[in-house]
Each structure stands twice: as structure tokens, then as C-alpha cells.
Design an enzyme around this catalytic site. Structure first.
Site, short mmCIF file in Angstrom:
data_model
loop_
_atom_site.label_atom_id
_atom_site.label_comp_id
_atom_site.label_asym_id
_atom_site.label_seq_id
_atom_site.Cartn_x
_atom_site.Cartn_y
_atom_site.Cartn_z
CG HIS A 194 -9.31 -30.19 -68.75
ND1 HIS A 194 -9.34 -30.96 -69.89
CD2 HIS A 194 -10.04 -29.08 -69.02
CE1 HIS A 194 -10.03 -30.31 -70.82
NE2 HIS A 194 -10.46 -29.18 -70.33
CG ASP A 235 -14.25 -22.93 -66.23
OD1 ASP A 235 -14.40 -24.13 -66.51
OD2 ASP A 235 -14.66 -22.01 -66.96
C1 SDX Z 1 -14.36 -27.17 -68.75
O1 SDX Z 1 -13.62 -30.94 -71.89
C2 SDX Z 1 -13.27 -29.72 -72.04
O2 SDX Z 1 -12.47 -29.35 -72.86
C3 SDX Z 1 -13.97 -28.74 -71.08
C4 SDX Z 1 -13.48 -27.29 -71.12
C5 SDX Z 1 -13.80 -26.61 -72.43
O3 SDX Z 1 -13.09 -25.66 -72.80
O4 SDX Z 1 -14.84 -26.97 -73.06
O5 SDX Z 1 -12.08 -27.26 -70.90
C6 SDX Z 1 -14.16 -26.44 -70.04
O6 SDX Z 1 -15.38 -27.76 -68.55
C7 SDX Z 1 -13.23 -27.17 -67.74
C8 SDX Z 1 -13.56 -28.04 -66.47
C9 SDX Z 1 -14.42 -27.20 -65.54
N1 SDX Z 1 -14.90 -28.02 -64.41
C10 SDX Z 1 -14.38 -27.89 -63.17
O7 SDX Z 1 -13.46 -27.13 -62.87
C11 SDX Z 1 -15.06 -28.75 -62.11
C12 SDX Z 1 -14.01 -29.38 -61.18
N2 SDX Z 1 -13.27 -30.39 -61.94
C13 SDX Z 1 -13.68 -31.77 -61.80
O8 SDX Z 1 -15.03 -31.96 -61.58
C14 SDX Z 1 -13.03 -32.68 -62.86
O9 SDX Z 1 -11.69 -32.44 -62.83
C15 SDX Z 1 -13.52 -32.61 -64.29
C16 SDX Z 1 -15.00 -32.76 -64.39
C17 SDX Z 1 -13.11 -31.33 -64.94
C18 SDX Z 1 -12.84 -33.77 -65.04
O10 SDX Z 1 -13.33 -34.92 -64.50
P1 SDX Z 1 -12.85 -36.38 -64.99
O11 SDX Z 1 -11.93 -36.28 -66.16
O12 SDX Z 1 -14.06 -37.23 -65.11
O13 SDX Z 1 -11.91 -36.86 -63.82
P2 SDX Z 1 -12.43 -37.68 -62.57
O14 SDX Z 1 -13.64 -37.02 -61.97
O15 SDX Z 1 -12.50 -39.12 -62.96
O16 SDX Z 1 -11.21 -37.43 -61.55
C19 SDX Z 1 -10.05 -38.25 -61.56
C20 SDX Z 1 -9.56 -38.22 -60.11
C21 SDX Z 1 -10.65 -38.64 -59.12
O17 SDX Z 1 -10.00 -39.19 -57.99
P3 SDX Z 1 -9.91 -40.85 -57.92
O18 SDX Z 1 -11.32 -41.37 -58.05
O19 SDX Z 1 -9.01 -41.24 -59.10
O20 SDX Z 1 -9.27 -41.10 -56.58
O21 SDX Z 1 -9.20 -36.87 -59.75
C22 SDX Z 1 -10.06 -36.40 -58.72
C23 SDX Z 1 -11.28 -37.32 -58.71
O22 SDX Z 1 -11.85 -37.38 -57.42
N3 SDX Z 1 -10.46 -35.03 -59.08
C24 SDX Z 1 -10.56 -34.02 -58.22
C25 SDX Z 1 -10.91 -32.90 -58.99
N4 SDX Z 1 -11.03 -33.26 -60.28
C26 SDX Z 1 -10.76 -34.58 -60.32
N5 SDX Z 1 -10.36 -33.95 -56.88
C27 SDX Z 1 -10.55 -32.71 -56.31
N6 SDX Z 1 -10.89 -31.59 -56.98
C28 SDX Z 1 -11.08 -31.65 -58.34
N7 SDX Z 1 -11.44 -30.54 -59.02
#
Ligand code: SDX
Length: 428
Positions: A307, A364
Site C-alpha cells: 500500500h 483487497d
Molecule cells: C487500494 O491509496 C489508497 O488508499 C488505495 C486503497 C483505497 O482504499 O482507496 O487503499 C485501495 O487500491 C489498495 C491497493 C490494491 N492494489 C494491490 O493490491 C495491487 C498490488 N500492490 C502493489 O501493486 C502496490 O503495493 C501498490 C500499487 C498498492 C502500491 O504501490 P507503490 O506505493 O507505488 O509501491 P511501489 O510499487 O513503489 O513498491 C515499493 C516496493 C517495490 O520494490 P523496489 O522497487 O523498492 O525493490 O515494494 C514492491 C515493489 O516492487 N512491491 C511489491 C508489491 N507491492 C510493492 N512486491 C510484490 N508484491 C506487491 N504487491
């Protein structure tokens, strides 16, 4: 006088900017005069460090896993108040009194029918159309049936349009579902509560009457309450940005629904089920799944994990997980996907990669399992998220409209294209 300030030293000159402080002590540098004073703009990819507005609706502390609606902790609200009362709280700042609740409920019933001419729209959608695309289209089309929404000025008009939307979205969602399964549409009833009416419109049929089960109604209230608002998430920011151009409420909400449908946002609840089913059907070990999620060369991500704001357990995920256990036991449903989800969570939270990156289950991760137990089809999961989030979107739209400093949203950019050049000959 705000004694808090921040100095920016640029080209040997010191520029001082005020630091503003929120209710809970969060601080921000007010850079409203930055470009005028220094010629500089700030660069902040995807607004990760940018507060785009003041808001009094929802407070989140991502480090401590705190979520509050109008000051009330989510733990005080979820499972203890109805979605209708929570919607009222988000829209008006306080829970409704007896008379306000009676009037709001009466209006929700009154507004639950859609214009009969709109029902023909459903005939035009292809059978397999995703309900989120249908919902976004139908909500946008409401502006053609209620054109005064373009001229909204008086607060009571705004309130009635908001109430109409919160009521009608259920009917449109249920109609989209019935259309997708080729069953006759079921009209809203005057004598059912908000959630009971939705469940009845979804699952009643002329040959198989739907029995309202209060336990299921309570679970649906809980889920909609948990999704009702989340400050400046992607879809709410979309609503604020589009609304700042004075677009009508229906078109604004239609855009919010589209933003929510993305798999990185609200679409994740459906993607979690796809992921759990793939794990079950491929017999992949949880360790192998986690290896893929950590492999930068592999686009696979653990859906329902991570998140932008929460760097600890999402408080909503904790509540949903508890409700999931209780609901499945009460319904005597055992879902192998829940077992996989629990094992996935346990192993991920013991894995250095996820711990070091503060990746925890988000709202989710477990919601789809409960929706499935309630009989909601998977392609309707994100629609359920939209039903819940609607009062939050409208509350932010309203707050933005009433902000005396409101301006059309128009961020800057850093241009990285080609420098000036001319066509060799006059353009053909
Ligand atoms: C919602 O914003 C809100 O409030 C949203 C929400 C709401 O109520 O409105 O809470 C609802 O959208 C919840 C999120 C639902 N999405 C998912 O579950 C999709 C999977 N999650 C990821 O795609 C990700 O965690 C996000 C999109 C939710 C957040 O992405 P960020 O903040 O842009 O973080 P990032 O992609 O920069 O990740 C930081 C690091 C990265 O590694 P490095 O580049 O630092 O080495 O964490 C890793 C990412 O690769 N990472 C993950 C991961 N999420 C982040 N690695 C594996 N699996 C994951 N799910």
C-alpha cells in the site's frame, strides 16, 4: 503567526516558506509562492510527497495503521453502524439524528428507481461486458436524465443529487448483474433497508424468492463501511481533479469509477481471487509464489499486498479477515482459497523482502473471499468497492466545491522533449 517555516537556499538566496500543521501534527511546506519567488517548481512523481488539498473527512496514519472517518476510528464504526449512517457521517460530518436518518432513508427509497428509459441501455451492452464499464457508463448517462445536475448551486440540490446517486447506484449495479446472467431485473422495494434491497435486487428471482438473512445484510454493511472513504487515493483524487473543472457530479463519479477499476487500485480484489485460484490450480507452492513476487524480472506481484500509505497492517484488512472467519463459519462455507490466502499471508509476513518493504495485506486481500461467500460474482467485486466508496467520493467533491480557495487542478511538468526546431518546408 506560524513560527514553523522551511528555508530553500537557491542560487545563494534564501527563500522562506511557511510550514502548515494538520490536526494530528502532520506537517507540510506550503510552496504556493515557490515559482513566483524562485522560478522553481517541485518534481514529485505521482504526488508521493504532495498534499494536494486540505480535508476534514478522513485521517490515515500509515505508519500506525490508523483510519478515522470524521475523527471516529474505523474500529468504532465498522460492524457497529450501518453503511447509510456512515455515508451520512462522511457527507455531513456527524452521524444522523433520528429525524435526519428518517428523512435520508425516505429519500434513498424514493430515489432508488432509475428512469425506465435507462433500462433499455442495458440491451446495448455486449453480454460479457464488465459491470464496472457498464456502471461508469450508466452513471455518466444519469446527467442526460437529470440535466439540472449541471447547474447545481444550492446545497439542497447537491444533497438530493448525492442521495439520488447513492441510492440509484445499487439499482444500476444489480440491473447490470441481472442483465449479465439473462434474468429479469428486480426492482427496489420500499420496505427493505439499503443493503437488504441491494441483495434482493441481486438474488431474488420470480421462481426463487430471496430470503433476507440479517447476518448477510450485516456483513454487507460492514464491507461497504470499510470501503466508504480513504482520503486522497487514486480514484478520489480523480474525482477532485475532474470536479475542479466544475464537471457535473454524475460525470465526475463516472470518472472515479473508471479510476477504481484499475488492477492496482480497486480492481485488485478481483485480481486476488485470480491469483489464489491460479495457485490452487497450478499446485504452485507458496514459496514459489513468493519467489515470483520478489523477482524483479517477473511482472507478477502479490495482489492484495502492499500500500502506498500503510506501512503496517491495513486496519480494514484486519477487520475483514476477522469477519471472513466468522461469516464463513456461520454460513458453514469452507473455502480452500481462504486457506491459501492465510498461508500466503503467514509466509509473506515472515519473509525479509516483504517485512523490509513494509508489504502487508491491504483491504483487497480478504474482501473477495467474503464477497464470494455472499454469492457476489467475481466480476462484481470492484462494483462492490465502488458502492462502498461512493459516499467518500461525493464528500470530497462537495468539500472541494465549497473550498473558498478552490481552483481548477493544473499541475506543472518537467519537459524532456526535443528543443526548438522548425519544419524545413511549409507544412503540407
Ligand atoms: C487500494 O491509496 C489508497 O488508499 C488505495 C486503497 C483505497 O482504499 O482507496 O487503499 C485501495 O487500491 C489498495 C491497493 C490494491 N492494489 C494491490 O493490491 C495491487 C498490488 N500492490 C502493489 O501493486 C502496490 O503495493 C501498490 C500499487 C498498492 C502500491 O504501490 P507503490 O506505493 O507505488 O509501491 P511501489 O510499487 O513503489 O513498491 C515499493 C516496493 C517495490 O520494490 P523496489 O522497487 O523498492 O525493490 O515494494 C514492491 C515493489 O516492487 N512491491 C511489491 C508489491 N507491492 C510493492 N512486491 C510484490 N508484491 C506487491 N504487491
Amino acid at each position: 503567526m506560524n513560527t514553523d517555516h522551511a528555508d530553500v537556499i537557491y542560487q545563494g538566496k534564501t527563500h522562506t516558506f511557511p510550514v502548515v500543521t494538520g490536526t494530528e501534527g502532520e506537517k507540510a511546506i506550503d510552496i504556493s509562492s515557490l515559482r513566483r519567488e524562485t522560478g522553481l517548481v517541485t518534481y514529485d512523481n505521482s504526488y508521493q510527497n504532495t498534499a494536494a488539498c486540505h480535508s476534514a473527512i478522513t485521517y490515515i496514519d500509515g505508519e500506525r495503521g490508523i483510519l478515522r472517518y470524521r475523527g471516529y476510528p474505523i474500529e468504532d464504526i465498522a460492524g457497529k453502524t450501518t453503511f447509510v449512517d456512515t455515508a451520512y457521517l462522511l457527507l455531513h460530518g456527524e452521524f444522523p439524528g433520528k429525524e435526519q436518518r428518517a428523512l435520508f432513508s425516505r429519500k434513498l427509497t424514493e430515489y432508488s428507481l432509475v428512469h425506465e428509459d435507462m433500462i433499455h441501455f442495458f440491451d446495448g451492452f455486449p453480454r460479457g461486458a464488465h459491470p464496472m464499464h457498464i456502471l461508469s457508463t450508466m452513471i455518466n448517462a444519469l446527467a442526460t436524465f437529470y440535466p439540472n445536475v449541471d447547474l447545481l448551486s444550492l446545497q439542497e440540490d447537491i444533497d438530493s443529487s448525492a442521495t439520488r446517486l447513492i441510492s440509484m447506484v445499487r439499482t444500476l449495479a444489480a440491473f447490470a448483474y441481472k442483465k449479465s446472467i439473462g434474468e429479469p431485473m428486480v426492482y427496489p422495494r420500499h420496505n427493505l433497508s439499503y443493503c437488504a434491497n441491494f441483495l434482493n435486487m441481486m438474488f431474488h428471482s420470480p421462481v426463487k424468492p430471496y430470503e433476507i438473512d440479517q447476518d448477510i445484510v450485516d456483513v454487507l454493511n460492514l464491507l461497504l463501511v470499510l470501503h466508504a472513504d480513504h482520503e486522497q487515493n487514486c480514484s478520489t483524487t480523480t474525482v477532485r481533479i475532474i470536479g475542479s473543472a466544475q464537471v457535473n457530479l454524475y460525470a465526475t463519479i463516472s470518472a472515479g469509477i473508471s479510476a477504481l477499476s484499475g488492477p492496482l487500485h480497486g480492481g485488485a480484489n478481483q485480481e486476488v481471487m485470480n491469483m489464489l485460484r491460479q495457485i490452487r490450480d497450478s499446485n504452485a507452492t507458496i514459496d514459489a509464489v513468493l519467489r515470483r513476487a520478489k523477482d524483479k524480472a517477473d511482472p507478477f506481484r502479490l495482489m492484495g499486498f502492499g500500500h502506498r500509505i500503510y506501512k503496517t497492517y491495513d486496519p480494514r484488512a484486519r477487520i475483514i479477515k476477522e469477519a471472513c472467519d466468522k461469516a464463513l463459519k456461520k454460513m458453514r462455507v469452507s473455502d480452500p482459497l481462504l486457506e491459501i490466502a492465510i498461508e500466503l499471508e503467514q509466509k509473506a509476513l515472515a519473509d525479509e523482502y516483504f517485512v523490509s518493504k513494509h508489504l502487508y495485506p491491504n483491504v483487497d486481500f480478504y474482501s473477495g473471499i467474503i464477497y464470494r461467500a455472499l454469492g457476489i460474482p467475481e466480476n462484481m467485486f470492484t462494483v462492490m468497492f465502488a458502492l462502498g466508496r461512493l459516499p467518500g467520493w461525493i464528500a470530497h467533491w462537495n468539500e472541494m466545491l465549497r473550498d473558498k480557495d478552490r481552483k481548477i487542478a493544473r499541475p506543472r511538468q518537467i519537459y524532456t522533449g526535443l528543443p526548438l526546431r522548425h519544419c524545413n518546408e511549409s507544412p503540407r
